[in-house]
Design a protein around this motif. Structure first.
Motif, mmCIF file in Angstrom:
data_model
loop_
_atom_site.group_PDB
_atom_site.id
_atom_site.type_symbol
_atom_site.label_atom_id
_atom_site.label_comp_id
_atom_site.label_asym_id
_atom_site.label_seq_id
_atom_site.Cartn_x
_atom_site.Cartn_y
_atom_site.Cartn_z
ATOM 1 N N HIS A 1 11.921 -6.864 -21.738
ATOM 2 C CA HIS A 1 11.798 -8.006 -22.542
ATOM 3 C C HIS A 1 10.939 -7.551 -23.585
ATOM 4 O O HIS A 1 9.749 -7.106 -23.512
ATOM 5 C CB HIS A 1 11.275 -9.199 -21.917
ATOM 6 N N ALA B 1 17.265 -14.329 -23.094
ATOM 7 C CA ALA B 1 16.767 -14.827 -21.838
ATOM 8 C C ALA B 1 16.209 -16.217 -22.255
ATOM 9 O O ALA B 1 15.092 -16.466 -21.526
ATOM 10 C CB ALA B 1 16.036 -13.953 -21.249
ATOM 11 N N LYS C 1 21.502 -18.988 -15.691
ATOM 12 C CA LYS C 1 20.077 -18.816 -15.537
ATOM 13 C C LYS C 1 19.838 -19.488 -13.964
ATOM 14 O O LYS C 1 20.348 -20.670 -13.768
ATOM 15 C CB LYS C 1 19.240 -19.661 -16.328
ATOM 16 N N ARG D 1 11.203 -23.590 -13.490
ATOM 17 C CA ARG D 1 11.000 -23.938 -14.858
ATOM 18 C C ARG D 1 12.397 -24.162 -15.308
ATOM 19 O O ARG D 1 12.761 -25.391 -15.305
ATOM 20 C CB ARG D 1 10.254 -22.716 -15.649
ATOM 21 N N HIS E 1 14.114 -15.239 -13.389
ATOM 22 C CA HIS E 1 12.882 -14.842 -13.908
ATOM 23 C C HIS E 1 11.863 -15.412 -12.689
ATOM 24 O O HIS E 1 11.537 -16.627 -12.619
ATOM 25 C CB HIS E 1 12.566 -15.347 -15.146
ATOM 26 N N GLY F 1 13.563 -10.171 -12.974
ATOM 27 C CA GLY F 1 12.594 -9.267 -13.445
ATOM 28 C C GLY F 1 11.509 -9.975 -13.956
ATOM 29 O O GLY F 1 11.470 -11.006 -14.878
ATOM 30 N N SER F 2 10.087 -9.557 -13.468
ATOM 31 C CA SER F 2 8.797 -10.058 -14.006
ATOM 32 C C SER F 2 8.040 -8.848 -13.856
ATOM 33 O O SER F 2 8.225 -7.891 -12.875
ATOM 34 C CB SER F 2 8.485 -11.149 -13.356
ATOM 35 N N THR F 3 6.946 -8.745 -14.642
ATOM 36 C CA THR F 3 6.421 -7.376 -14.303
ATOM 37 C C THR F 3 5.798 -7.509 -13.048
ATOM 38 O O THR F 3 5.548 -6.348 -12.351
ATOM 39 C CB THR F 3 5.306 -7.234 -15.428
ATOM 40 N N ARG G 1 14.046 -6.917 -15.900
ATOM 41 C CA ARG G 1 13.976 -7.198 -17.262
ATOM 42 C C ARG G 1 12.315 -7.442 -17.699
ATOM 43 O O ARG G 1 11.911 -8.301 -17.949
ATOM 44 C CB ARG G 1 14.622 -8.615 -17.704
ATOM 45 N N GLY H 1 8.435 -7.355 -19.019
ATOM 46 C CA GLY H 1 8.158 -7.059 -20.288
ATOM 47 C C GLY H 1 6.733 -6.615 -20.558
ATOM 48 O O GLY H 1 6.579 -5.564 -21.349
ATOM 49 N N ASN H 2 5.924 -7.243 -19.768
ATOM 50 C CA ASN H 2 4.448 -7.123 -20.049
ATOM 51 C C ASN H 2 3.860 -5.736 -19.651
ATOM 52 O O ASN H 2 3.051 -5.114 -20.055
ATOM 53 C CB ASN H 2 3.823 -8.078 -19.012
HETATM 54 N N1 PLP Z 1 12.772 -12.770 -18.371
HETATM 55 C C1 PLP Z 1 12.318 -13.921 -18.810
HETATM 56 C C2 PLP Z 1 13.162 -15.029 -18.549
HETATM 57 C C3 PLP Z 1 11.072 -14.230 -18.918
HETATM 58 O O1 PLP Z 1 10.655 -15.471 -19.346
HETATM 59 C C4 PLP Z 1 10.216 -13.155 -18.937
HETATM 60 C C5 PLP Z 1 8.714 -13.401 -19.205
HETATM 61 O O2 PLP Z 1 7.946 -14.812 -19.422
HETATM 62 C C6 PLP Z 1 10.471 -12.221 -18.451
HETATM 63 C C7 PLP Z 1 11.807 -11.697 -18.462
HETATM 64 C C8 PLP Z 1 9.499 -10.650 -18.517
HETATM 65 O O3 PLP Z 1 8.565 -11.029 -17.585
HETATM 66 P P1 PLP Z 1 6.908 -10.325 -17.720
HETATM 67 O O4 PLP Z 1 6.234 -10.989 -18.663
HETATM 68 O O5 PLP Z 1 6.351 -10.814 -16.440
HETATM 69 O O6 PLP Z 1 7.053 -8.804 -17.787
#
Ligand code: PLP
Length: 389
Positions: A39, A82, A131, A138, A168, A214-216, A233, A235-236
């Protein structure tokens, strides 16, 4: 140029840590046998996305069409939006689909008819992901029959393809411990695999179904990714931040982003710096784990990743930051001293600046733009409201 010669507040990226975070996540995704589609809303920076591409990412994830346009313009040609597609954005999404593979996301049928009609007229086929809500509550659909009904709806419409499911696990951010993050990571995968298996039993489901998680926190901590998940996915992870340290996603020495600030006022009970909410954001960070974490951590020893624990950034106004704490530590800070702060939330912090200063040790070795462009609305120029008569 030396870091200490920068105008503050300044946003710093440690080049070595950035590269290391990018490489580690790419290696992890490869070892799990899943595609990595990072992301880019975290960094919004073409140079960083190119580093992720070199490391082997399959495509990129964005959260706005403004980001999609900026990165498509720089040559990124496989983009997942996304964020639920709003009806008013259908035209812009279809326009972008003419030059770029843009997958869109829905959790209800409202934009589909219009999307199908506009895609048909433009002569493009738009991949549509559904989704799924895996517990964050959310956006997304919780029940499988609703996912199936929406997939059938997409399949029935011309110039749309149902390409997969996406979730997510944002609730990992409020987990009280790393063990809890691991449980969320497990259920994120379990729910998605359960839905994917059921969808794959239907004749109209494509054989290459995308199953994207995916989330960090969940991807950084999980020891395994089960068969059936095709894509991650996070991002952080490129920067990490203090929230990720507290959640157990990374060590403090992995934090690649920091804010350089200058002391502008010293008092017996407080010190004022030139980094307020417009530099650090008002994100409260991991206060559910560490109630007095403040609005970012003041770096004590950057190399060793230690923080000044007896001083906290306890209040932010627009441009001012207020530090309080132990009086001896406070009195060691003098006007014009510079301090470094690891933010609570690097994505929100980066979004407040126009550029990053890339540093190698104490040398500034580059300056990279942050693409914060939003889609613009066209309005008639209204001279009459500015000029009398
Ligand atoms: N996918 C979606 C839909 C998100 O909203 C986010 C972050 O908010 C991510 C992926 C990435 O997650 P992270 O910020 O924990 O890396």
């Amino acid at each position: 140029m030396d870091v200490l010669d920068l105008q503050t507040p300044a946003l710093l990226i440690d080049r070595e840590r950035l590269q290391s975070n990018i490489s580690s996540m790419a290696t992890k995704a490869k070892s799990f046998n899943v595609d990595l589609r990072p992301h880019i809303k975290t960094h919004k920076c073409i140079e960083i996305a190119r580093m992720q591409q070199v490391a082997g990412c399959k495509g990129i994830t964005v959260s706005t069409l403004g980001e999609a346009k900026a990165f498509a313009g720089a040559g990124f040609d496989d983009i997942t939006l996304a964020f639920p597609l709003a009806g008013q954005k259908v035209g812009q999404a279809v326009a972008l689909s003419k030059t770029t593979k843009l997958s869109v996301l829905v959790d209800n049928p409202s934009p589909l008819k219009e999307l199908s009609e506009q895609a048909y007229h433009a002569g493009v086929v738009v991949p549509v992901l559904i989704k799924v809500d895996c517990g964050y509550h959310r956006c997304g659909i919780e029940s499988y029959p609703e996912v199936e009904a929406l997939a059938s709806r997409i399949h029935a419409l011309p110039n749309l393809t149902f390409s997969g499911i996406l979730t997510h696990a944002g609730h990992s951010y409020t987990a009280p411990s790393k063990d809890e993050v691991l449980m969320i990571a497990d259920s994120e995968q379990e729910i998605m695999i359960d839905f994917a298996v059921k969808l794959q039993a239907r004749p109209t489901t494509p054989s290459q179904l995308t199953v994207s998680i995916g989330s960090t926190p969940t991807i950084s901590t999980t020891p395994r990714i089960r068969k059936g998940i095709t894509e991650v996915r996070p991002g952080n992870y490129v920067f990490f931040d203090y929230t990720q340290v507290a959640l157990g996603s990374c060590k403090s020495t992995a934090c690649a982003l920091s804010v350089l600030a200058t002391v502008v006022g010293t008092f017996a009970d407080r010190v004022i710096i030139d980094a307020g909410a417009t530099a650090l954001s008002k994100d409260e960070g991991p206060h559910h784990i560490e109630p007095d974490c403040g609005f970012g951590k003041i770096v004590e020893d950057y190399e060793n990743g230690t923080y000044v624990e007896d001083l906290k950034i306890t209040a932010l106004s627009q441009e001012h930051g207020k530090i309080t704490g132990d009086s001896r530590s406070l009195s060691s800070l003098r006007a014009n001293d510079q301090i470094r702060i690891v933010p609570n939330h690097s994505c929100l912090t980066a979004n407040l600046f126009d550029s990053y200063y890339v540093i190698d040790g104490s040398s500034v070795v580059g300056k990279w733009k942050i693409e914060r462009t939003r889609l613009q609305s066209k309005i008639q120029s209204s001279k009459s409201c500015l000029e009398p008569g």
